[in-house]
Design a protein around this motif. Structure first.
Motif, mmCIF file in Angstrom:
data_model
loop_
_atom_site.group_PDB
_atom_site.id
_atom_site.type_symbol
_atom_site.label_atom_id
_atom_site.label_comp_id
_atom_site.label_asym_id
_atom_site.label_seq_id
_atom_site.Cartn_x
_atom_site.Cartn_y
_atom_site.Cartn_z
ATOM 1 N N GLY A 15 0.756 -1.060 -0.209
ATOM 2 C CA GLY A 15 -0.253 -0.134 -0.075
ATOM 3 C C GLY A 15 1.027 1.012 0.008
ATOM 4 O O GLY A 15 0.526 2.259 -0.878
ATOM 5 N N GLU A 16 1.917 1.416 0.818
ATOM 6 C CA GLU A 16 2.797 2.611 0.792
ATOM 7 C C GLU A 16 3.272 2.563 -0.547
ATOM 8 O O GLU A 16 3.734 3.758 -0.911
ATOM 9 C CB GLU A 16 4.002 2.083 1.924
ATOM 10 N N VAL A 17 3.933 1.559 -1.092
ATOM 11 C CA VAL A 17 4.611 1.756 -2.327
ATOM 12 C C VAL A 17 3.756 2.076 -3.289
ATOM 13 O O VAL A 17 4.173 3.045 -4.103
ATOM 14 C CB VAL A 17 5.113 0.242 -2.783
ATOM 15 N N ALA A 18 2.408 1.457 -3.467
ATOM 16 C CA ALA A 18 1.438 1.871 -4.473
ATOM 17 C C ALA A 18 1.220 3.217 -4.297
ATOM 18 O O ALA A 18 1.143 4.094 -5.290
ATOM 19 C CB ALA A 18 0.214 1.085 -4.332
ATOM 20 N N LYS A 19 0.874 3.915 -3.116
ATOM 21 C CA LYS A 19 0.816 5.189 -2.998
ATOM 22 C C LYS A 19 1.805 6.090 -3.510
ATOM 23 O O LYS A 19 1.594 7.076 -4.107
ATOM 24 C CB LYS A 19 0.190 5.299 -1.512
ATOM 25 N N ALA A 20 3.024 5.796 -3.313
ATOM 26 C CA ALA A 20 4.274 6.579 -3.617
ATOM 27 C C ALA A 20 4.302 6.693 -4.876
ATOM 28 O O ALA A 20 4.504 7.742 -5.510
ATOM 29 C CB ALA A 20 5.601 5.950 -2.960
ATOM 30 N N PHE A 21 3.998 5.640 -5.735
ATOM 31 C CA PHE A 21 3.932 5.601 -7.153
ATOM 32 C C PHE A 21 2.598 5.999 -7.720
ATOM 33 O O PHE A 21 2.657 6.139 -9.111
ATOM 34 C CB PHE A 21 4.325 4.370 -7.779
ATOM 35 N N ALA A 22 1.677 6.398 -7.005
ATOM 36 C CA ALA A 22 0.349 6.704 -7.500
ATOM 37 C C ALA A 22 -0.463 5.752 -8.641
ATOM 38 O O ALA A 22 -0.700 6.258 -9.589
ATOM 39 C CB ALA A 22 0.561 8.182 -8.160
ATOM 40 N N VAL A 23 -0.355 4.369 -8.131
ATOM 41 C CA VAL A 23 -0.816 3.488 -9.033
ATOM 42 C C VAL A 23 -1.488 2.370 -7.848
ATOM 43 O O VAL A 23 -1.369 2.498 -6.630
ATOM 44 C CB VAL A 23 0.492 2.553 -9.585
ATOM 45 N N ASN A 24 -2.408 1.617 -8.508
ATOM 46 C CA ASN A 24 -2.995 0.595 -7.836
ATOM 47 C C ASN A 24 -1.979 -0.545 -7.354
ATOM 48 O O ASN A 24 -0.984 -0.735 -7.748
ATOM 49 C CB ASN A 24 -3.974 0.017 -8.529
ATOM 50 N N ALA A 25 -2.544 -1.058 -6.108
ATOM 51 C CA ALA A 25 -1.654 -2.036 -5.560
ATOM 52 C C ALA A 25 -1.475 -3.382 -6.662
ATOM 53 O O ALA A 25 -0.340 -4.061 -6.610
ATOM 54 C CB ALA A 25 -1.899 -2.585 -4.122
ATOM 55 N N SER A 26 -2.787 -3.369 -7.178
ATOM 56 C CA SER A 26 -2.684 -4.584 -8.289
ATOM 57 C C SER A 26 -1.684 -4.652 -9.192
ATOM 58 O O SER A 26 -1.033 -5.496 -9.728
ATOM 59 C CB SER A 26 -4.062 -4.661 -8.936
ATOM 60 N N LEU A 27 -1.258 -3.075 -9.703
ATOM 61 C CA LEU A 27 -0.383 -2.768 -10.668
ATOM 62 C C LEU A 27 1.248 -3.612 -10.057
ATOM 63 O O LEU A 27 1.813 -4.092 -10.824
ATOM 64 C CB LEU A 27 -0.191 -1.684 -11.389
ATOM 65 N N ILE A 28 1.432 -3.050 -8.935
ATOM 66 C CA ILE A 28 2.606 -3.674 -8.105
ATOM 67 C C ILE A 28 2.861 -5.095 -7.976
ATOM 68 O O ILE A 28 3.828 -5.720 -8.351
ATOM 69 C CB ILE A 28 2.628 -3.034 -6.765
ATOM 70 N N ARG A 29 1.611 -5.627 -7.656
ATOM 71 C CA ARG A 29 1.542 -7.145 -7.583
ATOM 72 C C ARG A 29 1.885 -7.810 -8.845
ATOM 73 O O ARG A 29 2.626 -8.667 -9.115
ATOM 74 C CB ARG A 29 0.199 -7.823 -6.979
ATOM 75 N N PHE A 30 1.148 -6.919 -9.952
ATOM 76 C CA PHE A 30 1.501 -7.746 -11.493
ATOM 77 C C PHE A 30 3.024 -7.555 -11.964
ATOM 78 O O PHE A 30 3.620 -8.587 -12.235
ATOM 79 C CB PHE A 30 0.592 -6.970 -12.257
ATOM 80 N N TRP A 31 3.666 -6.441 -11.576
ATOM 81 C CA TRP A 31 4.866 -6.202 -11.729
ATOM 82 C C TRP A 31 5.798 -7.222 -11.084
ATOM 83 O O TRP A 31 6.779 -7.795 -11.457
ATOM 84 C CB TRP A 31 5.186 -4.787 -11.419
ATOM 85 N N ASP A 32 5.348 -7.550 -9.695
ATOM 86 C CA ASP A 32 5.981 -8.323 -9.016
ATOM 87 C C ASP A 32 6.141 -9.720 -9.732
ATOM 88 O O ASP A 32 7.077 -10.654 -9.615
ATOM 89 C CB ASP A 32 5.768 -8.389 -7.647
ATOM 90 N N SER A 33 5.136 -10.371 -10.209
ATOM 91 C CA SER A 33 5.016 -11.442 -10.930
ATOM 92 C C SER A 33 5.813 -11.708 -12.094
ATOM 93 O O SER A 33 6.221 -12.666 -12.518
ATOM 94 C CB SER A 33 3.526 -11.893 -10.800
ATOM 95 N N GLU A 34 5.777 -10.411 -12.794
ATOM 96 C CA GLU A 34 6.365 -10.363 -14.105
ATOM 97 C C GLU A 34 7.966 -10.223 -14.228
ATOM 98 O O GLU A 34 8.483 -10.632 -14.974
ATOM 99 C CB GLU A 34 5.647 -9.242 -14.990
ATOM 100 N N PHE A 35 8.437 -9.184 -13.170
ATOM 101 C CA PHE A 35 9.918 -8.958 -13.199
ATOM 102 C C PHE A 35 10.529 -9.894 -12.235
ATOM 103 O O PHE A 35 10.250 -9.743 -10.988
ATOM 104 C CB PHE A 35 10.052 -7.282 -12.981
ATOM 105 N N ASP A 36 11.692 -10.799 -12.631
ATOM 106 C CA ASP A 36 12.590 -11.263 -11.783
ATOM 107 C C ASP A 36 13.448 -10.236 -10.765
ATOM 108 O O ASP A 36 13.766 -10.963 -9.924
ATOM 109 C CB ASP A 36 13.544 -12.276 -12.445
ATOM 110 N N ILE A 37 13.471 -9.182 -11.202
ATOM 111 C CA ILE A 37 14.356 -8.360 -10.336
ATOM 112 C C ILE A 37 13.735 -7.902 -9.118
ATOM 113 O O ILE A 37 14.273 -7.638 -8.235
ATOM 114 C CB ILE A 37 14.466 -7.079 -11.339
ATOM 115 N N LEU A 38 12.437 -8.168 -9.043
ATOM 116 C CA LEU A 38 11.866 -7.698 -7.686
ATOM 117 C C LEU A 38 11.722 -9.157 -6.730
ATOM 118 O O LEU A 38 11.147 -10.135 -7.212
ATOM 119 C CB LEU A 38 10.301 -7.249 -8.048
ATOM 120 N N LYS A 39 12.227 -8.969 -5.763
ATOM 121 C CA LYS A 39 11.927 -10.034 -4.542
ATOM 122 C C LYS A 39 11.470 -9.683 -3.491
ATOM 123 O O LYS A 39 12.377 -9.655 -2.380
ATOM 124 C CB LYS A 39 13.481 -10.588 -4.479
#
Length: 110
Positions: A15-39
């Motif tokens: 929630g904090e990350v999504a708010k900082a980027f002004a995007v939905n938390a679902s987008l952050i979750r999606f990027w987490d599943s798509e990009f190996d660089i995120l752990k």
């Protein structure tokens, strides 16, 4: 885009990350599943907890996808081909943007 998150925290909620980027938390979750660089770590409840390093990587992904218009596949390829160079260039750009905003603020005060 300049991200405002506390420097002294070790982990940030989705929630904090999504708010900082002004995007939905679902987008952050999606990027987490798509990009190996995120752990992100997961707590006992299974909630993602992002480290400052994860936030830097999210900034890079945001920059490539949202600001430069890369497709997800294009961003993945770009990150794999020149990750160190891309990160260095990205850091320089962010620092210059920060300096520019500080100088603009000083100019408006004069």
């Amino acid at each position: 885009m300049h991200i405002e998150l506390s420097k002294d925290k070790r982990y940030f909620s989705i929630g904090e990350v999504a708010k900082a980027f002004a995007v939905n938390a679902s987008l952050i979750r999606f990027w987490d599943s798509e990009f190996d660089i995120l752990k992100p770590k997961k707590n006992a409840k299974g909630n993602r907890m992002f480290t400052p390093e994860d936030v830097k990587n999210l900034q890079l992904i945001y920059h490539l996808v949202k600001e430069r218009g890369f497709t997800l596949e294009g961003a993945k390829t770009h990150l794999k081909q020149g990750q160190k160079k891309t990160l260095d260039t990205f850091e320089i750009i962010r620092k210059l943007e920060s300096i520019k905003s500080q100088l603009t603020a000083i100019k408006s005060e004069l």
